[in-house]
Design a protein around this motif. Structure first.
Motif, short mmCIF file in Angstrom:
data_model
loop_
_atom_site.label_atom_id
_atom_site.label_comp_id
_atom_site.label_asym_id
_atom_site.label_seq_id
_atom_site.Cartn_x
_atom_site.Cartn_y
_atom_site.Cartn_z
N ALA A 14 6.70 7.84 5.55
CA ALA A 14 8.16 7.74 5.59
C ALA A 14 8.62 6.31 5.28
O ALA A 14 9.60 6.11 4.56
CB ALA A 14 8.68 8.17 6.96
N THR A 15 7.89 5.33 5.79
CA THR A 15 8.23 3.94 5.53
C THR A 15 8.07 3.59 4.05
O THR A 15 8.90 2.88 3.48
CB THR A 15 7.38 3.00 6.41
OG1 THR A 15 7.52 3.39 7.77
CG2 THR A 15 7.83 1.56 6.27
N ILE A 16 7.02 4.11 3.43
CA ILE A 16 6.82 3.90 1.99
C ILE A 16 7.99 4.48 1.21
O ILE A 16 8.55 3.83 0.32
CB ILE A 16 5.49 4.52 1.52
CG1 ILE A 16 4.31 3.75 2.08
CG2 ILE A 16 5.42 4.60 -0.01
CD1 ILE A 16 2.96 4.44 1.91
N GLY A 19 11.08 2.42 1.75
CA GLY A 19 10.93 1.14 1.06
C GLY A 19 11.15 1.27 -0.44
O GLY A 19 11.83 0.44 -1.05
N LEU A 20 10.56 2.30 -1.04
CA LEU A 20 10.75 2.51 -2.48
C LEU A 20 12.20 2.86 -2.80
O LEU A 20 12.76 2.36 -3.79
CB LEU A 20 9.81 3.60 -2.98
CG LEU A 20 8.32 3.25 -2.99
CD1 LEU A 20 7.48 4.46 -3.34
CD2 LEU A 20 8.04 2.10 -3.94
N LEU A 21 12.81 3.68 -1.97
CA LEU A 21 14.23 4.02 -2.19
C LEU A 21 15.13 2.80 -2.03
O LEU A 21 16.14 2.67 -2.73
CB LEU A 21 14.67 5.12 -1.21
CG LEU A 21 14.13 6.52 -1.49
CD1 LEU A 21 14.52 7.48 -0.37
CD2 LEU A 21 14.62 7.03 -2.84
N SER A 22 14.77 1.89 -1.12
CA SER A 22 15.61 0.71 -0.90
C SER A 22 15.72 -0.16 -2.15
O SER A 22 16.71 -0.88 -2.31
CB SER A 22 15.06 -0.12 0.27
OG SER A 22 13.92 -0.87 -0.11
N ILE A 35 10.33 -6.35 4.91
CA ILE A 35 10.26 -5.92 6.31
C ILE A 35 9.62 -4.53 6.39
O ILE A 35 8.73 -4.29 7.21
CB ILE A 35 11.66 -5.94 6.95
CG1 ILE A 35 12.14 -7.39 7.10
CG2 ILE A 35 11.67 -5.20 8.29
CD1 ILE A 35 13.60 -7.53 7.53
N LEU A 36 10.06 -3.63 5.52
CA LEU A 36 9.50 -2.28 5.52
C LEU A 36 8.03 -2.28 5.13
O LEU A 36 7.24 -1.50 5.66
CB LEU A 36 10.32 -1.38 4.58
CG LEU A 36 11.72 -1.04 5.08
CD1 LEU A 36 12.54 -0.40 3.96
CD2 LEU A 36 11.65 -0.12 6.29
N TRP A 37 7.65 -3.15 4.21
CA TRP A 37 6.24 -3.25 3.80
C TRP A 37 5.37 -3.62 5.00
O TRP A 37 4.32 -3.02 5.22
CB TRP A 37 6.10 -4.28 2.66
CG TRP A 37 4.74 -4.33 2.07
CD1 TRP A 37 4.22 -3.49 1.12
CD2 TRP A 37 3.69 -5.25 2.39
NE1 TRP A 37 2.93 -3.85 0.83
CE2 TRP A 37 2.57 -4.93 1.59
CE3 TRP A 37 3.59 -6.33 3.27
CZ2 TRP A 37 1.39 -5.63 1.64
CZ3 TRP A 37 2.40 -7.04 3.32
CH2 TRP A 37 1.31 -6.68 2.51
N PHE A 43 1.76 0.42 10.71
CA PHE A 43 1.43 1.83 10.95
C PHE A 43 0.05 2.19 10.38
O PHE A 43 -0.69 2.97 10.97
CB PHE A 43 2.50 2.75 10.36
CG PHE A 43 3.83 2.68 11.07
CD1 PHE A 43 3.90 2.52 12.44
CD2 PHE A 43 5.01 2.76 10.35
CE1 PHE A 43 5.12 2.46 13.10
CE2 PHE A 43 6.23 2.70 11.00
CZ PHE A 43 6.29 2.55 12.38
N ILE A 44 -0.31 1.60 9.25
CA ILE A 44 -1.63 1.84 8.68
C ILE A 44 -2.71 1.26 9.59
O ILE A 44 -3.76 1.89 9.80
CB ILE A 44 -1.72 1.27 7.25
CG1 ILE A 44 -0.86 2.12 6.31
CG2 ILE A 44 -3.17 1.22 6.77
CD1 ILE A 44 -0.70 1.55 4.92
#
Length: 124
Positions: A14-16, A19-22, A35-37, A43-44
């Motif tokens: 979900a974070t990926i 992040g890509l959508l942002s 920040i999202l990265w 999480f990883i």
């Protein structure tokens, strides 16, 4: 509550996606992606080291993020060519910025807060 790899997989995925959508919305500042990265990296780390304490995931996540950022100071032709690919841009980045280090600290902190909300577990 028992920690679940599936939960961390879903959170990282979900974070990926977020992040890509942002990157497609011009009104979202670029530092949000950093920040999202870092949140995704956290999480990883939780996914990979499911039985380790939170402090371990925080430390491992920060060390990884900082190592990637400092690696951007290395300018050999082979790694610069790699950085010009989609994978290279997304994983290795393109240029060192001190401000990115702060973004990584914030991103890991966001990940910890989300994890605490979901797992209702102690920070330490």
């Amino acid at each position: 509550m028992q920690r679940s790899r599936l939960t961390y997989f879903i959170l990282a995925t979900a974070t990926i996606i977020i992040g890509l959508l942002s990157r497609h919305f011009k009104n979202i500042p670029l530092f949000i992606g950093d920040i999202l990265w870092a949140t995704m990296v956290y999480f990883i780390m939780c996914f990979l080291f499911i039985n380790k304490p939170v402090k371990f995931a925080i430390t491992a996540g920060l060390l990884f993020c900082f190592a990637i950022e400092f690696s951007q100071l290395y300018k050999a032709p082979w790694i610069n060519e790699l950085r010009h690919t989609l994978f290279g841009r997304l994983v290795l980045g393109e240029g060192f910025l001190w401000s990115d280090l702060l973004c990584y600290v914030v991103g890991i902190g966001v990940g910890v807060m989300i994890e605490r909300l979901i797992n209702k577990r102690s920070l330490f």
